[in-house]
Structures are given as structure tokens and as C-alpha cells.
Design an enzyme around this catalytic site. Structure first.
Site, PDB file in Angstrom:
ATOM      1  N   ASP A   1      -1.304 -11.049  -1.425  1.00 36.57           N
ATOM      2  CA  ASP A   1      -0.798 -10.335  -0.229  1.00 36.57           C
ATOM      3  C   ASP A   1      -1.443 -10.826   1.021  1.00 36.57           C
ATOM      4  OD1 ASP A   1      -3.389  -9.346  -0.152  1.00 36.57           O
ATOM      5  OD2 ASP A   1      -2.753  -7.659  -1.782  1.00 36.57           O
TER       6      ASP A   1
ATOM      7  N   ASP B   1     -16.871  -7.238   3.148  1.00 37.62           N
ATOM      8  CA  ASP B   1     -17.394  -7.358   1.877  1.00 37.62           C
ATOM      9  C   ASP B   1     -18.302  -8.696   1.825  1.00 37.62           C
ATOM     10  OD1 ASP B   1     -14.981  -8.456   1.220  1.00 37.62           O
ATOM     11  OD2 ASP B   1     -15.022  -6.953  -0.538  1.00 37.62           O
TER      12      ASP B   1
ATOM     13  N   ASP C   1      -3.118  -9.349   4.624  1.00 37.94           N
ATOM     14  CA  ASP C   1      -3.905  -8.267   5.067  1.00 37.94           C
ATOM     15  C   ASP C   1      -4.005  -8.555   6.683  1.00 37.94           C
ATOM     16  OD1 ASP C   1      -4.400  -6.880   2.591  1.00 37.94           O
ATOM     17  OD2 ASP C   1      -5.221  -8.680   2.300  1.00 37.94           O
TER      18      ASP C   1
HETATM   19  P1  ATP Z   1      -6.815 -10.072  -2.968  1.00 36.01           P
HETATM   20  O1  ATP Z   1      -5.742  -9.307  -1.948  1.00 36.01           O
HETATM   21  O2  ATP Z   1      -6.479 -11.383  -3.321  1.00 36.01           O
HETATM   22  O3  ATP Z   1      -7.208  -9.124  -4.068  1.00 36.01           O
HETATM   23  P2  ATP Z   1      -8.412  -9.622  -0.500  1.00 36.01           P
HETATM   24  O4  ATP Z   1      -9.687 -10.357  -0.383  1.00 36.01           O
HETATM   25  O5  ATP Z   1      -7.300  -9.769   0.393  1.00 36.01           O
HETATM   26  O6  ATP Z   1      -8.067 -10.416  -2.075  1.00 36.01           O
HETATM   27  P3  ATP Z   1      -7.907  -6.835  -0.303  1.00 36.01           P
HETATM   28  O7  ATP Z   1      -8.237  -5.800  -1.218  1.00 36.01           O
HETATM   29  O8  ATP Z   1      -6.505  -7.210  -0.036  1.00 36.01           O
HETATM   30  O9  ATP Z   1      -8.819  -8.256  -0.957  1.00 36.01           O
HETATM   31  O10 ATP Z   1      -8.563  -6.373   0.849  1.00 36.01           O
HETATM   32  C1  ATP Z   1      -8.434  -7.323   2.186  1.00 36.01           C
HETATM   33  C2  ATP Z   1      -9.728  -7.540   2.857  1.00 36.01           C
HETATM   34  O11 ATP Z   1     -10.280  -6.232   3.384  1.00 36.01           O
HETATM   35  C3  ATP Z   1     -10.828  -8.171   2.031  1.00 36.01           C
HETATM   36  O12 ATP Z   1     -10.593  -9.378   2.119  1.00 36.01           O
HETATM   37  C4  ATP Z   1     -12.069  -7.548   2.847  1.00 36.01           C
HETATM   38  O13 ATP Z   1     -12.210  -8.488   3.990  1.00 36.01           O
HETATM   39  C5  ATP Z   1     -11.665  -6.381   3.103  1.00 36.01           C
HETATM   40  N1  ATP Z   1     -12.074  -5.253   2.198  1.00 36.01           N
HETATM   41  C6  ATP Z   1     -11.361  -4.900   0.821  1.00 36.01           C
HETATM   42  N2  ATP Z   1     -11.941  -3.906   0.435  1.00 36.01           N
HETATM   43  C7  ATP Z   1     -13.288  -3.787   0.792  1.00 36.01           C
HETATM   44  C8  ATP Z   1     -14.569  -3.102   0.628  1.00 36.01           C
HETATM   45  N3  ATP Z   1     -14.634  -2.376  -0.407  1.00 36.01           N
HETATM   46  N4  ATP Z   1     -15.573  -3.340   1.455  1.00 36.01           N
HETATM   47  C9  ATP Z   1     -15.444  -4.192   2.603  1.00 36.01           C
HETATM   48  N5  ATP Z   1     -14.377  -4.819   2.736  1.00 36.01           N
HETATM   49  C10 ATP Z   1     -13.335  -4.722   1.922  1.00 36.01           C
HETATM   50 MG    MG Z   2      -5.391  -9.030   0.225  1.00 31.87          MG
END
Ligand code: ATP
Ligand code: MG
Length: 451
Positions: A76, A156, A78
Site C-alpha cells: 500500500d 520505527d 502511505d
Molecule cells: P507495509 O505496508 O508493507 O506493511 P509499511 O512500512 O508501509 O509496510 P505501515 O504499517 O503501512 O508499514 O506504516 C507506514 C509507515 O508508518 C511505516 O513505514 C513507518 O514509517 C510508520 N509506522 C507505522 N507503524 C509505526 C509504529 N508502530 N511506530 C512508528 N512508526 C510506524
Molecule cells: Mg504501508
């Protein structure tokens, strides 16, 4: 590609890579990275441009940038912006405000959802209304807005703090995320223990990303996990359900499960599963996860309830045996055991009711599939949960929990025509399991569930 990129950009940095908070971002111009607007979803581009045209800063961030740099396909997209949630909400009719702990906006385009987060600031002094922490250091509210630099350090992992600018198409790296992409490692930004205390789910995220990307978890990021697992006990069950879904349905369940075991976190998610699970349970779980991963990677449908049914099967069986020892007939013992395990499990992970219903049906059918005489086989075959229950049965046979045989019978049955099927049923020996219920059941428990 990435290697070349980093070598070109950071010749002097090699060998002394900064672990924590660098002073400013490394900026990678458009012609020196591989992210192209062609690879970004149209919906994400629409959101980025509308925010920009309204005078706000807007960046693609997180998995969208990380996975594109790795030549992968983001799950996805963000977006991080200087616009406040209400301002984002006002710009998009197709959006909704969500979250209390962490306010966000979801912009919906059919089935696609773009998550838009406002830049967060560093943690505030205790007592700030929009920034609350629990006694264990867990962030209960993180709604103090800040600027891009501050936002990057609230993320994170270093590899998740890469931003793609819609203004000049540069990639901005605030925490040496590119270095870590190259080293293929998951590294928390800042002090690992306090970052886990702020949000214990980051331990699960570290595991999920390590499994998905086939990266190592950097030593300092990995070390505290062993002792902080119990912090997961304070996480709301709905959030753990969401996270467990991501772990089990993103195509890397087996690798994730192995890491959950390694870091002793599985037991905080599934208190009934011993660590390590017994031999048969391990075989069953690993094989089911492997099959699920293969199906997902082949683009096939998976029933999300299936893995929960697999994970809880042995605990349910054990509870059932205890109840049978107390004199309960098998099916009644199963019902009661299933109820008891599910009720306690959902305190930890809020598995929705539609899933738990499916799980119970799958468990029930493990016993019913043995009773095939008369027109029962045909009835079972048209049961909506037959396919899942049959797959489950095969896995149980493969795991060594039960003797093989019944699974093969059902395989042949499915391949046979109507006449052959009838013949198969009539040929069931009179003493075949489930052929005829004995009027009087012995008080001792049957040696295997097909009895
Ligand atoms: P994927 O969507 O492939 O699972 P992602 O890295 O995009 O991986 P998301 O859960 O969509 O993960 O979150 C988007 C972004 O928001 C992350 O890449 C990170 O920068 C931030 N993020 C998400 N959850 C946290 C958290 N618990 N603590 C700190 N930052 C976070
Ligand atoms: Mg994501």
C-alpha cells in the site's frame, strides 16, 4: 541498483555509518534513484498532488518508498504531510478520520485506501494532553504535530523513514535507511528499548519486516525483544488481531512464525501454544503456513480463519481430552473445549466471530469426516467448510498426529463420479470408523478422533 546508488552518493560514509539521529537528511536527486511515478498508484499520486496544490508538503513514505527502492511491489502507499488531519479530510470527500491514539486520514478509492498521516513531533514533556504515556512507557496518544525532520525520527525503522517528495521527486533519507537497505537489516531509530516501550507492537513489526524482506534484525534492535515480550500483554486485542493478520496473510507466515518462536513472542499472542509447540503441532503449523504462503504468492485465495484453526487445534484437542476423561462424550467435549479456548484466545487477539465460527466448523468436521456411510459422505462434501476441513485433515495426517488413510479416501471421492462414489460408500467395511455408532460408548477415550 541500490548498491550503485549508495556508493555514488556516500563514498566517504562507507564503514562509519551513523546509528541514531543524524543531523540532516541525505537527499538523493531524481536521476539517482529508481522510483518513478509510473510505479506509484494513481490514487497515491492524486493525493500527493492535491495536498501539494493546496500548499501543503506531501511525501510518499514507509513501505511505498522502501519496497520500490528494493524493486518490490508495495502493499500500500502511505503519505506524510504538513496538513493536519481535519485539513486533509476537508480536501477529500472520499476520506475519513480514524484513530485516537494516532489520528490519521484514510482516503478511499474503490478498494484502495491511501493512509495520510500528519508529521509528528518528538515526545513531549509528561502531562501534554496530546501525548500520553502509560506507566510502562507506552504511548497512549501521539498527536503532537511537527515538521518533516521530526516526523522522520518518530518512525520505527530506518528503512521506513525514507521520503519521496512530490515537489522535486527526490528521496530524503533521515536515518541512514539507504545504508540499512543495502546491508539488508532492520534497525530501530533511536534507543531500541524505549522505542519498544513506547509501542511494543514494533517488536512484531521488526519480525514481520525481517521475514518479508529476508533482512536480519540488527543486534541492538534484536537484543531487547527477548526480555520485553510481556509488554505485548498490554496491547488492545483489536490491534493484535490486525497485526497478526498482517503477519499471517502477507505471504511470509512461516518465516514470521519461526522468528516469533525465536524471540519468544508467540506465547504472548497465543498463550495456549506451548513454546516450543509439541512435535505434531509444530509440523502442522509449519506446513499450514508454508501452504498459505505458497497460495498467497500464487495469487490464490486463502481463508484467514484457517491458520487460527490450525494454531489452536492442539490446545483444543488437549482440553477436549481432559473433558473426555471427566466423562463428557466426544462431541460435547469438543464443543466445550472449543468454546473455552476461543473465549480466552479472543481476550488476547480479537479474532472476529465470523472467523471463530469457521474455525469451530473446521474442528467439528475433523470428526465428522470419518462418518461417511449412507448419504453422509455426500452431505459432508457439500458442506461450505468441506474444502478447508479436508485440507486440514491432510495436514494432520502429514504431521503424524493421525494415521494416514481418511484423507486419501476423500481425495479419491472428490475425483470419482457418482457411481464410483456410491460404490466407495457401500464398500466401507462394517467396522470402518463411523460406519455405525455403537449404542454404548466405552468410558475410556478413543485413541484417535476418527473413532
Ligand atoms: P507495509 O505496508 O508493507 O506493511 P509499511 O512500512 O508501509 O509496510 P505501515 O504499517 O503501512 O508499514 O506504516 C507506514 C509507515 O508508518 C511505516 O513505514 C513507518 O514509517 C510508520 N509506522 C507505522 N507503524 C509505526 C509504529 N508502530 N511506530 C512508528 N512508526 C510506524
Ligand atoms: Mg504501508
Amino acid at each position: 541498483m541500490l548498491r550503485k546508488l549508495i556508493q555514488r552518493l556516500t563514498p566517504t560514509k562507507k564503514g562509519h555509518h551513523k546509528k541514531t539521529m543524524p543531523s540532516g537528511p541525505q537527499i538523493i536527486p531524481r536521476d539517482q534513484h529508481c522510483i518513478s511515478r509510473n510505479n506509484i498508484s494513481e490514487s497515491a499520486l492524486k493525493v500527493l498532488y492535491r495536498l501539494k496544490n493546496a500548499g501543503f508538503e506531501a511525501y510518499l513514505v514507509g513501505g511505498g518508498v522502501r519496497d520500490l527502492l528494493l524493486d518490490g511491489h508495495p502493499k500500500d502507499f502511505d503519505i506524510a504531510t504538513s496538513a493536519h488531519p481535519e485539513e486533509v479530510n476537508a480536501l477529500f470527500r472520499n476520506s475519513r478520520l480514524i484513530g485516537r491514539r494516532f489520528r490519521l486520514v484514510h482516503v478511499l478509492f474503490g478498494r484502495e485506501m491511501i493512509e495520510v498521516a500528519t508529521f509528528r513531533a518528538a515526545p513531549q514533556e509528561p502531562g501534554h494532553a496530546q501525548h500520553q504515556q502509560s506507566e510502562t512507557g507506552q504511548l497512549l496518544k501521539d498527536n503532537v504535530y511537527g515538521n518533516l525532520d521530526e516526523d522522520a525520527l518518530r518512525r520505527d525503522f530506518t528503512i521506513n523513514a525514507l521520503y519521496y517528495s512530490i515537489e522535486d521527486f527526490t528521496v530524503r533519507d533521515f536515518a541512514n535507511g539507504l545504508d540499512d537497505l543495502e546491508k539488508r537489516q532492520i534497525q530501530l531509530i533511536g534507543d531500541p528499548e524505549s522505542r519498544y516501550r513506547e509501542d511494543p507492537v514494533r517488536m512484531l513489526r521488526a519480525i514481520r519486516f525481517a521475514a518479508k524482506l529476508n533482512f536480519d534484525i540488527a543486534a541492538e534492535t534484536a537484543a531487547p525483544i527477548h526480555k520485553l515480550g510481556n509488554l505485548l500483554d498490554h496491547i488492545p486485542n483489536a490491534r493484535l488481531f490486525d497485526e497478526s493478520q498482517k503477519i499471517f496473510t502477507s505471504g511470509y507466515a512461516e518465516a514470521s512464525w519461526n522468528l516469533l518462536q525465536h524471540y519468544n513472542l508467540a506465547t504472548h499472542l497465543f498463550p495456549f501454544i506451548p513454546s516450543p509447540p509439541g512435535e505434531h503441532a509444530t509440523q502442522l503449523i509449519i506446513q499450514a503456513m508454508r501452504n498459505t504462503d505458497e497460495r498467497i504468492q500464487a495469487g490464490k485465495h486463502i481463508a484467514p480463519s484457517f491458520l487460527f484453526a490450525v494454531l489452536l487445534w492442539h490446545p483444543v484437542r488437549e482440553e477436549m481430552e481432559k473433558l473426555q476423561d471427566q466423562g463428557l462424550p466426544p462431541m460435547q467435549a469438543l464443543q466445550k473445549a472449543a468454546h473455552c479456548i476461543i473465549e480466552q484466545q479472543i481476550q488476547r487477539i480479537a479474532v472476529p466471530r465470523r472467523f471463530t465460527i469457521a474455525m469451530r466448523e473446521m474442528w467439528d468436521l475433523q470428526f465428522k469426516l470419518a462418518r461417511r456411510n449412507g448419504n453422509r459422505a455426500e452431505r459432508l462434501y457439500s458442506h461450505p467448510r468441506f474444502r478447508a476441513a479436508y485440507d486440514f485433515l491432510l495436514l494432520r495426517e502429514q504431521s503424524g498426529e493421525i494415521e494416514p488413510g481418511l484423507g486419501e479416501w476423500w481425495t479419491t471421492y472428490q475425483e470419482a463420479d457418482e457411481t464410483e462414489r456410491q460404490k466407495m460408500v457401500t464398500e466401507l467395511a462394517p467396522h470402518a470408523p463411523g460406519r455405525k455408532k455403537r449404542r454404548r460408548r466405552p468410558k475410556t477415550k478413543p485413541s484417535n478422533p476418527q473413532d
